[in-house]
Design a protein around this motif. Structure first.
Motif, PDB file in Angstrom:
ATOM      1  N   HIS A 136       0.836  -1.207   0.000  1.00 61.50           N
ATOM      2  CA  HIS A 136       0.000   0.000   0.000  1.00 61.50           C
ATOM      3  C   HIS A 136       0.870   1.256   0.000  1.00 61.50           C
ATOM      4  N   ILE A 137       1.934   1.244   0.791  1.00 63.03           N
ATOM      5  CA  ILE A 137       2.819   2.410   0.865  1.00 63.03           C
ATOM      6  C   ILE A 137       3.497   2.641  -0.481  1.00 63.03           C
ATOM      7  N   PHE A 138       3.977   1.580  -1.128  1.00 62.68           N
ATOM      8  CA  PHE A 138       4.614   1.708  -2.439  1.00 62.68           C
ATOM      9  C   PHE A 138       3.630   2.284  -3.461  1.00 62.68           C
ATOM     10  N   HIS A 139       2.377   1.835  -3.379  1.00 60.75           N
ATOM     11  CA  HIS A 139       1.371   2.293  -4.344  1.00 60.75           C
ATOM     12  C   HIS A 139       1.091   3.785  -4.201  1.00 60.75           C
ATOM     13  N   HIS A 140       1.069   4.288  -2.978  1.00 60.41           N
ATOM     14  CA  HIS A 140       0.715   5.687  -2.743  1.00 60.41           C
ATOM     15  C   HIS A 140       1.920   6.628  -2.769  1.00 60.41           C
ATOM     16  N   LEU A 141       3.090   6.110  -2.416  1.00 61.08           N
ATOM     17  CA  LEU A 141       4.296   6.938  -2.391  1.00 61.08           C
ATOM     18  C   LEU A 141       5.275   6.390  -3.424  1.00 61.08           C
ATOM     19  N   LYS A 142       5.153   6.855  -4.645  1.00 59.50           N
ATOM     20  CA  LYS A 142       5.894   6.293  -5.776  1.00 59.50           C
ATOM     21  C   LYS A 142       7.399   6.508  -5.681  1.00 59.50           C
ATOM     22  N   ARG A 143       7.832   7.427  -4.830  1.00 59.89           N
ATOM     23  CA  ARG A 143       9.259   7.738  -4.753  1.00 59.89           C
ATOM     24  C   ARG A 143      10.048   6.707  -3.947  1.00 59.89           C
ATOM     25  N   ILE A 144       9.351   5.795  -3.269  1.00 53.66           N
ATOM     26  CA  ILE A 144      10.013   4.821  -2.407  1.00 53.66           C
ATOM     27  C   ILE A 144      10.375   3.564  -3.208  1.00 53.66           C
ATOM     28  N   ASP A 145      11.597   3.071  -3.015  1.00 53.85           N
ATOM     29  CA  ASP A 145      12.072   1.877  -3.724  1.00 53.85           C
ATOM     30  C   ASP A 145      12.056   0.623  -2.851  1.00 53.85           C
ATOM     31  N   ARG A 146      12.401   0.773  -1.568  1.00 57.74           N
ATOM     32  CA  ARG A 146      12.501  -0.410  -0.690  1.00 57.74           C
ATOM     33  C   ARG A 146      11.823  -0.137   0.646  1.00 57.74           C
ATOM     34  N   GLY A 147      11.338  -1.197   1.247  1.00 56.41           N
ATOM     35  CA  GLY A 147      10.712  -1.054   2.561  1.00 56.41           C
ATOM     36  C   GLY A 147      10.918  -2.301   3.398  1.00 56.41           C
TER      37      GLY A 147
END
Length: 307
Positions: free
Chosen positions: A160-171
């Protein structure tokens, strides 16, 4: 005893709880009014009897989550000091111990919210709409209600975080025992934009956040260099990173780690406030999962005694 708000729109708020019965909810006629749209008009009853505290869910729409389960409406449950209680997207607790453990975390939240207010007054046009911000938090909230393994839940939260915050590569979610630094388990994922990379995290950043109990942010717009970590990030070609402690009633139970390998402006202040809210809700879920696991182990042990 005092009541503390650990998460939600009123994070950092506290008040003394009086002897007798108090009602909590969104409407004005409650003894403790909560400005959170995910909280019902009359959500919770809190009863204080000779320094012992009981809560009762009042058939709320989003229910009340405590000690690893949703409370049965109308059923009174005794509350342990320092244990988090989730009502809607707001998390509260009773007792001085939770305030002491949350102090560094809450100080950072207060700082960020103060800066966000100042930016709003200046007409910051980069801010996402409240509707989009609420959509991420709502999806995470629904995921945390799923009756599946904790690792699966945390993996879906990262999606969900990747979908909403496109600037993030890894979590990653890195979980530890309260009061310890040794890693117990790790859930690590890559976003679609970084599928050819390696799902990992900066161990030095994670250890620093676990020890300090404070969020760490490194980006173009918000830099907080702690213990020379900037040099470490440059070596590993990490352009921006966000690492938030998962603060439970017993202390830090893990961290939420996010980074960008391409964007020096990977995180904005409005992102931080949403992610702080999400991190605290996840901390409640992690603590509840640990409590449930402990109870299963106790039950197995008792069963073994009768074999």
């Amino acid at each position: 005893m005092n009541l503390y708000f650990l998460n939600g729109p009123e994070i950092g708020r506290s008040m003394e709880v009086r002897e007798g019965v108090s009602f909590l909810g969104r409407s004005r006629d409650n003894d403790i009014r909560i400005g959170d749209r995910t909280v019902s008009r009359k959500h919770l009853k809190l009863a204080t009897i000779q320094a012992t505290y009981f809560i009762t869910d009042l058939k709320s729409q989003n229910r009340t989550y405590y000690n690893g389960r949703y409370l049965t409406p109308g059923q009174e449950v005794e509350v342990i000091e320092g244990a988090p209680i989730a009502i809607g997207m707001t998390v509260i607790c009773l007792g001085e111990s939770c305030r002491d453990k949350m102090a560094p975390y809450l100080d950072t939240v207060t700082l960020l919210r103060g800066k966000e207010t100042a930016e709003r007054a200046l007409g910051d046009r980069r801010k996402r709409t409240y509707q989009k911000r609420g959509d991420l938090i709502n999806k995470v909230s629904l995921t945390l209600k799923d009756d599946v393994a904790l690792s699966q839940i945390l993996g879906e939260v990262l999606a969900h975080i990747f979908h909403h915050l496109k600037r993030i590569d890894r979590g990653a979610f890195v979980l530890v025992e309260p009061g310890a630094v040794e890693v117990k388990s790790v859930i690590c994922r890559l976003s679609k934009s970084a599928e050819n990379g390696k799902a990992t995290y900066s161990e030095k950043v994670v250890e620093s956040v676990i020890r300090a109990g404070k969020p760490l942010v490194y980006s173009k717009s918000y830099v907080e260099d702690r213990n020379g970590l900037v040099d470490t990030l440059k070596i590993f070609k990490i352009e921006s990173v966000l690492c938030l402690p998962l603060m439970g009633g017993a202390g830090v139970v893990g961290v939420m780690y996010l980074d960008s390998l391409k964007r020096p402006d990977g995180f904005r202040r409005e992102d931080l406030l949403d992610l702080l809210d999400i991190a605290q809700r996840i901390a409640v879920t992690v603590e509840s999962d640990r409590f449930a696991t402990d109870m299963i182990d106790v039950a197995k042990s008792l069963a073994g005694d009768y074999d």
